[in-house]
Write an enzyme that holds these catalytic residues in place. Sequence first.
Site, mmCIF file in Angstrom:
data_model
loop_
_atom_site.group_PDB
_atom_site.id
_atom_site.type_symbol
_atom_site.label_atom_id
_atom_site.label_comp_id
_atom_site.label_asym_id
_atom_site.label_seq_id
_atom_site.Cartn_x
_atom_site.Cartn_y
_atom_site.Cartn_z
ATOM 1 N N LYS A 73 0.809 -1.215 0.000
ATOM 2 C CA LYS A 73 0.000 0.000 0.000
ATOM 3 C C LYS A 73 0.847 1.272 0.000
ATOM 4 C CE LYS A 73 -3.516 -0.847 -0.474
ATOM 5 N NZ LYS A 73 -4.154 -1.403 -1.706
ATOM 6 N N THR A 77 1.328 -0.487 -7.031
ATOM 7 C CA THR A 77 0.495 -0.797 -8.207
ATOM 8 C C THR A 77 0.510 0.356 -9.195
ATOM 9 O OG1 THR A 77 -0.939 -2.242 -6.901
ATOM 10 C CG2 THR A 77 -1.829 -1.412 -8.983
ATOM 11 N N TRP A 78 0.391 1.560 -8.688
ATOM 12 C CA TRP A 78 0.468 2.766 -9.515
ATOM 13 C C TRP A 78 1.817 2.825 -10.222
ATOM 14 C CZ3 TRP A 78 0.583 8.419 -7.255
ATOM 15 C CH2 TRP A 78 0.249 9.323 -8.276
ATOM 16 N N HIS A 143 7.476 -7.358 -2.471
ATOM 17 C CA HIS A 143 7.210 -6.669 -1.209
ATOM 18 C C HIS A 143 8.191 -7.082 -0.117
ATOM 19 C CE1 HIS A 143 3.669 -4.628 -2.539
ATOM 20 N NE2 HIS A 143 2.945 -5.704 -2.700
ATOM 21 N N SER A 173 -4.455 2.865 4.453
ATOM 22 C CA SER A 173 -4.800 2.169 3.214
ATOM 23 C C SER A 173 -4.770 0.658 3.414
ATOM 24 C CB SER A 173 -3.826 2.577 2.103
ATOM 25 O OG SER A 173 -4.127 1.925 0.893
ATOM 26 N N TYR A 226 5.621 8.215 -2.703
ATOM 27 C CA TYR A 226 4.229 8.364 -3.140
ATOM 28 C C TYR A 226 3.863 9.841 -3.178
ATOM 29 C CZ TYR A 226 -0.839 7.591 -3.242
ATOM 30 O OH TYR A 226 -2.163 7.589 -3.598
ATOM 31 N N LEU A 260 -2.366 7.867 -16.113
ATOM 32 C CA LEU A 260 -2.064 7.447 -14.749
ATOM 33 C C LEU A 260 -2.870 8.174 -13.678
ATOM 34 C CD1 LEU A 260 1.800 7.236 -15.178
ATOM 35 C CD2 LEU A 260 0.275 5.295 -14.795
ATOM 36 N N SER A 264 -8.609 7.368 -14.125
ATOM 37 C CA SER A 264 -8.260 6.510 -15.260
ATOM 38 C C SER A 264 -7.816 5.130 -14.783
ATOM 39 C CB SER A 264 -7.144 7.151 -16.093
ATOM 40 O OG SER A 264 -7.574 8.363 -16.673
ATOM 41 N N GLY A 292 -6.525 7.379 -3.209
ATOM 42 C CA GLY A 292 -5.394 7.881 -3.980
ATOM 43 C C GLY A 292 -4.974 9.280 -3.579
#
Length: 324
Positions: A73, A77-78, A143, A173, A226, A260, A264, A292
């Site tokens: 988290k 993934t992003w 991870h 998250s 992030y 991104l 979307s 997000g």
Amino acid sequence: MSFRAELITDPRSQYEVDRKFTKFYLNYSPKTPLGDNYKPNYCVLPAKYAEIHDKIQEFEVRSDDVLLCGISKSGTTWAQEMVWLINNNLDYETAKSQNLLYERFRLLEYESLKANETEILGLNDSEIDLLNRTKSPRHIKCHLPMAFLPTAVWKIQPKIIYVMRNPKDAAISYYHHMKSMRGFKGNLDDFFGLYLSGQVLCGPYFDHVMGFWKLRHLPNILLLTYEDMKRDLKDVLQKIADFLGKSLSNDEIHTLYEHLQVDSMRQNPSCNFEERIQKAAINKEFKFIRRGIAGAYKDEMPAHWINKFDEEIRVHMGNCTFYQ
């Protein structure tokens, strides 16, 4: 034996009996760039990890592999989507194909995480065997903490991109993820207690982050946050492109930037894991890509927990001042 396993008996962690969360301690000093004086802490993994530890350690790393690492988290993934697209000449059509994010970026330790997935989703193949058959360049998500990476990583020196996130946001998250996906039965207090005591999957958080932070000077490692991805995504995209030796025009960066955006990503079947959620999640309404937002903890984390997290950040993160 190359490791020592200590089953976690804290009742708050027993929400998923079939995984049997376990602290794994290495019985050796891994040959990392930090030298023999570096003594890693444990890593929390399902008991099944004992069956594949040696397989991961002996994994044959290739020089053109791209590893994307980070604790759960943190925005991995992003980052997967942006890294894969940049390294594959912006092939949007393939990127949008159903469920291909799993195939484009295989999770190195996935075999240890399988619980009900084998029966519900029909995931029987060995992820490592699949990776061994994958053509180069391979994109590998992981991870695991730095000390648990394959031994050959430090000799071959593939590209490693590490994503870190404010632990307060990561914890919030992760709580929602575990509640909806895995059936965590406790409340926020229970989960935050587990998180700060290093009893969540792939924890402890601070050992994970600081292990990679100490390697940030190496030319084959790129550390991203992030928060930077949210603050100035176009700049981050350029950093990734430079790191991977790719050239992007301003127009290409703008198109990728739009692709991104959170909305979307939520609409992209390859990234939002809708099919998997419908088959395996406890809460079928859960959105894998949730809010997000950087700093979302301010809306959800009680003040006394913010203070506790801040104190742990001061104690454990040393000269890493990102979240202090």
